[in-house]
Design an enzyme around this catalytic site. Structure first.
Site, PDB file in Angstrom:
ATOM      1  N   HIS A  21      39.964  37.015  36.906  1.00  0.00           N
ATOM      2  CA  HIS A  21      40.050  37.071  38.553  1.00  0.00           C
ATOM      3  C   HIS A  21      41.364  37.701  38.684  1.00  0.00           C
ATOM      4  CE1 HIS A  21      39.816  35.732  42.502  1.00  0.00           C
ATOM      5  NE2 HIS A  21      39.079  34.874  42.506  1.00  0.00           N
ATOM      6  N   GLU A  55      37.569  41.846  39.625  1.00  0.00           N
ATOM      7  CA  GLU A  55      37.447  40.855  38.688  1.00  0.00           C
ATOM      8  C   GLU A  55      36.619  41.137  37.608  1.00  0.00           C
ATOM      9  OE1 GLU A  55      36.671  37.069  40.757  1.00  0.00           O
ATOM     10  OE2 GLU A  55      37.385  38.132  42.613  1.00  0.00           O
TER      11      GLU A  55
HETATM   12  C1  BG6 Z   1      36.185  35.085  44.356  1.00  0.00           C
HETATM   13  C2  BG6 Z   1      35.040  34.969  45.192  1.00  0.00           C
HETATM   14  O1  BG6 Z   1      35.964  35.475  42.983  1.00  0.00           O
HETATM   15  O2  BG6 Z   1      37.405  34.202  44.297  1.00  0.00           O
HETATM   16  C3  BG6 Z   1      35.188  34.278  46.574  1.00  0.00           C
HETATM   17  O3  BG6 Z   1      34.055  35.715  44.948  1.00  0.00           O
HETATM   18  C4  BG6 Z   1      36.380  33.351  46.404  1.00  0.00           C
HETATM   19  O4  BG6 Z   1      34.055  33.948  46.954  1.00  0.00           O
HETATM   20  C5  BG6 Z   1      37.463  33.890  45.828  1.00  0.00           C
HETATM   21  O5  BG6 Z   1      36.805  32.883  47.996  1.00  0.00           O
HETATM   22  C6  BG6 Z   1      38.684  32.789  45.575  1.00  0.00           C
HETATM   23  O6  BG6 Z   1      38.076  31.593  45.188  1.00  0.00           O
HETATM   24  P1  BG6 Z   1      39.190  30.555  45.117  1.00  0.00           P
HETATM   25  O7  BG6 Z   1      38.507  29.428  44.500  1.00  0.00           O
HETATM   26  O8  BG6 Z   1      40.118  30.906  44.142  1.00  0.00           O
HETATM   27  O9  BG6 Z   1      39.912  30.103  46.300  1.00  0.00           O
END
Ligand code: BG6
Length: 307
Positions: free
Chosen positions: A174, A278
């Site tokens: 990510h 990502e």
């Molecule tokens: C992204 C998602 O990969 O991660 C989003 O598509 C999400 O919907 C974002 O808000 C962040 O997620 P987190 O759990 O790290 O706040």
């Protein structure tokens, strides 16, 4: 220096029972005392927290950092780090009663090996120990290797150790990229691709423009998108290239104003300085591994200066 839980096996140059790493790699206390690897070679540097096997920095000499880190990030053992490269496993997104994006990013990993390659790059390998995983996921053996050179190469491998049951999971690297200004950034490589628009009721749409630009929240999951993506950053005069194999899905995310304000571990204005591209296998691209098999996802991040 000794850190509990670190495997001494395979580590170069062990001395007197203590872990000796190559001179280019140091194991130091990071924020809130969490151990981090600091890697320095002639043309780049990097930092990796054992918590989450989380890369928090990669920077080529003479360039701005490649990865965005939130100044509001938590560094706590039961929380994910905000920014860098969270390792997402075994599910992507929220799950009732469970941590969003899975447990891997908020579990401490073990350093397995660190070595200097013939070309001067440094490669470190981390693994998630069986005992630190929830009981129903212990058939999964996870390794994450990071090679620091002129580019940053990441490989996540998942082996199904079960003798008789298949293993289904989602995974994702990510990655938060540092950018000069979201108003001056565009993304290419996804033209014409269908996507699930998470900010519009998960409706399916098609990327129609020549490039993705940003003037509101963007949260798009592109299934069956295994090609390279480029991030064009006019303010930093930089193009970032994301190349990958073993990853069928690409996700593009910027939280914009309201969501930034709603996130406790993210600054209200930080959405202007980051973009997530990502690489993973999510949704319809989730992986089902037969017993004894290994799935490997490799992502290479490189950059070039553009005048
Ligand atoms: C992204 C998602 O990969 O991660 C989003 O598509 C999400 O919907 C974002 O808000 C962040 O997620 P987190 O759990 O790290 O706040």
């Amino acid at each position: 220096m000794k850190f509990p839980g670190i495997l001494t096996k395979n580590i170069l140059m062990e001395t007197t029972g203590e872990i000796s790493l190559p001179a280019q790699v140091k194991l130091l206390p990071g924020h809130c005392g969490l151990p981090k690897l600091v890697i320095q070679i002639s043309h780049s540097s990097a930092e990796i927290y054992l918590h989450g096997a989380h890369i928090t920095d990669f920077q080529k000499t003479g360039e701005p950092p490649l990865l965005f880190m939130s100044a509001a990030s938590r560094y706590e053992t039961n929380q994910p780090i905000r920014g860098g490269v969270p390792v997402i496993f075994p599910w992507f997104g929220p799950r009732a009663g469970q941590p969003a994006h899975g447990f891997a990013r908020q579990t401490s990993w073990e350093l397995e090996s660190a070595s200097v390659e013939k070309n001067g790059e440094v490669k470190v390998s981390l693994r998630l120990s069986e005992t630190s995983m929830p009981a129903d996921w212990r058939a999964a053996q996870l390794r994450f290797s990071v090679t620091v050179g002129d580019s940053l190469t990441m490989e996540l491998s998942v082996t199904n150790r079960s003798p008789d049951k298949s293993l289904s999971f989602e995974d994702c690297l990510h990655t938060y990229f540092a950018i000069g200004d979201i108003a001056d950034v565009s993304i290419t490589g996804l033209q014409g691709a269908p996507y699930i628009d998470k900010v519009d009721g998960a409706s399916t749409k098609q990327e129609r423009g020549a490039a993705i630009t940003f003037n509101s929240e963007v949260d798009r999951v592109f299934p069956n998108a295994s090609g390279s993506v480029e991030i064009h950053d006019r303010k930093f005069h930089r193009t970032i290239v994301v190349e990958k194999s073993g990853s069928a899905s690409t996700v593009v995310w910027n939280p914009w104003i309201a969501k930034s304000k709603a996130m406790a571990d993210f600054g209200d204005e930080e959405f202007k300085q980051m973009i997530c591209v990502e690489s993973g296998n999510v949704g319809e691209n989730q992986i089902t591994l037969p017993p004894g098999k290994t799935a490997r996802m490799k992502v290479i991040l490189s950059s070039r200066r553009v005048e």
